[in-house]
Structures are given as C-alpha cells and as structure tokens.
Enzyme design. Structure first.
Site, PDB file in Angstrom:
ATOM      1  CB  CYS A 123      -0.937   0.000   1.203  1.00 29.53           C
ATOM      2  SG  CYS A 123      -2.203  -1.290   1.145  1.00 29.53           S
ATOM      3  CB  ALA A 124       4.146   2.151   1.373  1.00 34.32           C
TER       4      ALA A 124
END
Length: 350
Positions: free
Chosen positions: A144-145
């Site tokens: 998700c980063a």
C-alpha cells in the site's frame, strides 16, 4: 552551489477494470462461500457494512473467484489484466501531458500483487511505443505504500537527470489473491475492503505541471515485519494484515510524520492538506485522530474507498487526483503506509 530544479507532476490518470461489484453483492457471495466453512463468519459479517466500501472494480467476473485457482491461473490473469490497466492508465497520463510513449525516458512500475517476468513495462513496449533505450524500473514489495514511495522515486529520477521524462505506473490486482482454502479472519477483512485498479503520472524538471515535488521521506519501524505483507502459499500469495494496525497508526504515525517533515524544515502545522492512502475506515479515522484533523477531514479519501475499495499502491494517487481536481492547496503531503512496516511521504507545492 546550484540547487537542482524540482520535478513537476505534469499529469495524473487512473484506470479501473470493467467488472464492478456493489458491497451488498460482495457480502452475498462471501456468505455463500464462508458461511458453514468458517465458523466465525456470521460474527464477522458486519465488517462488510462498516468497511466504508460501497462498490469496487475487479479483474475478473465474480464467477471466476468462486472456484479454487492455482498460482499459474492467478498469474495468467495478472499478466493479462494488469497489462491492460498499465496501458490504459499510462496512455491517459501521456495524453494529459501531451506526450507519446516514445518521449518517455524512464518507466517506473510499482506492483506487489503479481509477478511478471518479462516485466509489465517490457510487455507494454509495442502497445505504448516506448523507445528501446527507455529505462525500465519494476518495483515489487511496497504494498500500500507503493503509490507514495513510487512517486518519490520517480521524482528523484527526474531530478537526477534534468529534462528527462519519467512515467510512474502503479497497478494492483488485489482480488487475484482471493483464496477459497485455509480461511482466516484476515481473508474476511480483505474480501470486505480490497479492489483492483491502476494510476499513472508523468514527472519532469523540463516543464511546469500542476504541482512540484518539494520533498520526500520514509520511515520504517523496527520489529514490525508481521503487521502487513504476503505469505507464499501453494496456490498463490496470501495477505498478512495485523488487527493491531489502527491502534499502531494512532500511536506512532504523528511522531514519524514530525520527524519526516523536520528533515524538510517543516512541521505538521505547515501542511495545508494531508493526502492519505485510505487503507480502510478505521485507518482513516486513526490518521485523522493522530494529526488532529477532525473526523471527516479526509473526505476525498473516504470517497475513493467508497467507490473503489483499497486498491493498494494506486489508491493514494486516486485520492490525489480527486483533490487536485478540486484544487490543490499551497502545500500538501502525499502519504501511505505499507509492509516493512513503513510510511512514505511526498511533499507537493502547488
């Protein structure tokens, strides 16, 4: 001493698969699958109603997910659908920037939901008209980063070679990891929140865009490898997602943000708008509380979550796109969290 010219965002575009499902339809399908096979499903079913997701887009029709799938089957879907989304998002970003594929010097591809060798960028050369000498940089494992980290990486590359044009593409097929065996609570939560999508943008120091990248920073907490990531299973990748994530964010993110901003001579109060990855409703609320933003402040993030679910890396760029259409403030910070456990930030000046 000459100060390097900042990289500018020349364009930003998104793309979604054609198969859409409402959350009530997902709950109905999940009930058929999980109820009777997972004793705690009835108790956990309310997570679908409280996840903040109203609809999402998926790589395949719902029927595809109702049968056991092998890793080769999942990989074949990834190679086909992820490539289509890559090209769609990239083409839209190029069109907005007034460029062709042949004018791109570096392609950064961020994805953690599938493995493709040759890379998606290599598979896209004929469709996109990329030059044979364009540099390709596939990045895996950011989760998700990836949207924020990828944006920072693309800006670094553009700054390092003034005038070059860098194309960033984030594409994820979270749904391909859906599994029908060895259920866990994490599988229920994942089914309630994750969707598929892609986002792309073009950066360069050679032209003005809608925002300049004024800084970037990352922070990784020690001894947090079990919070988020993948487990390798015989039938594919299985998600790792700790229940303690929202409390961890509420407790830790403020200090980490203060340190990252301090490296740029800024404070939290100097930021006009935090543009956050909407990992889930509880995470959004935890971020709002940690930064003292007030409940509901991350409105565009909630909208993206409602319309698309959590698509992993491209999700924060979906939020950035909505906010820039409404008008970016003078200073904003794009931020997302992912495996490591890591948080990444990119400071934008409009």
């Amino acid at each position: 001493m000459n100060v390097p010219a900042p990289a500018h965002l020349l364009s930003l575009a998104t793309a979604s698969p054609s198969h859409s499902m409402r959350q009530d339809e997902v709950l109905e399908a999940a009930t058929q699958l999980f109820d009777g096979r997972f004793p705690q499903f009835e108790r956990m079913a309310p997570v679908f109603k409280h996840a903040g997701v109203l609809t999402r887009q998926l790589a395949m029709p719902v029927e595809w997910y109702l049968q056991p799938r092998t890793w080769p089957e999942r990989s074949a879907v990834y190679d086909e659908v992820a490539l289509d989304l890559f090209c769609e998002a990239a083409r839209r970003a190029l069109d907005e920037a007034g460029l062709t594929g042949a004018e791109i010097d570096v392609i950064v591809t961020v994805s953690s939901t599938g493995l493709s060798t040759p890379s998606l960028q290599a598979r896209a050369i004929a469709r996109m008209g990329f030059r044979p000498d364009a540099a390709g940089i596939p990045v895996f494992g950011l989760g998700c980063a990836g949207g924020a980290t990828g944006l920072g990486l693309a800006a670094r590359l553009a700054t390092a070679q003034p005038g070059c044009r860098v194309l960033l593409v984030c594409v994820e097929l979270c749904s391909v990891a859906f599994r029908m065996e060895d259920f866990s609570k994490v599988d229920i939560i994942s089914t309630a929140i994750f969707g598929d999508g892609a986002a792309a943008c073009v950066l360069s120091t050679g032209a003005d865009g809608f925002a300049a990248v004024a800084g970037y920073a990352e922070h990784t907490w020690p001894d947090t490898l079990d919070i988020m990531g993948w487990r390798v299973r015989p039938d594919g990748l299985a998600v790792v997602l700790a229940r303690a994530l929202p409390p961890f964010v509420r407790k830790e993110i403020r200090l980490a943000m203060e340190r990252m901003l301090a490296s740029q001579g800024l404070t939290v109060e100097d930021v006009d708008r935090f543009i956050c990855h909407p990992g889930g409703m509880k995470v959004i609320e935890a971020i709002e509380g940690a930064f003292g933003l007030g409940q509901g402040a991350l409105d565009r993030e909630r909208d993206v979550l409602a319309d698309h679910g959590n698509m992993s890396s491209p999700t924060v760029l979906f939020a950035l796109d909505r906010i820039r259409q409404a008008g970016l403030p003078r200073r904003s910070v794009v931020t997302a969290m992912g495996p490591g456990f890591t948080t990444s930030t990119v400071t934008l000046a409009a």
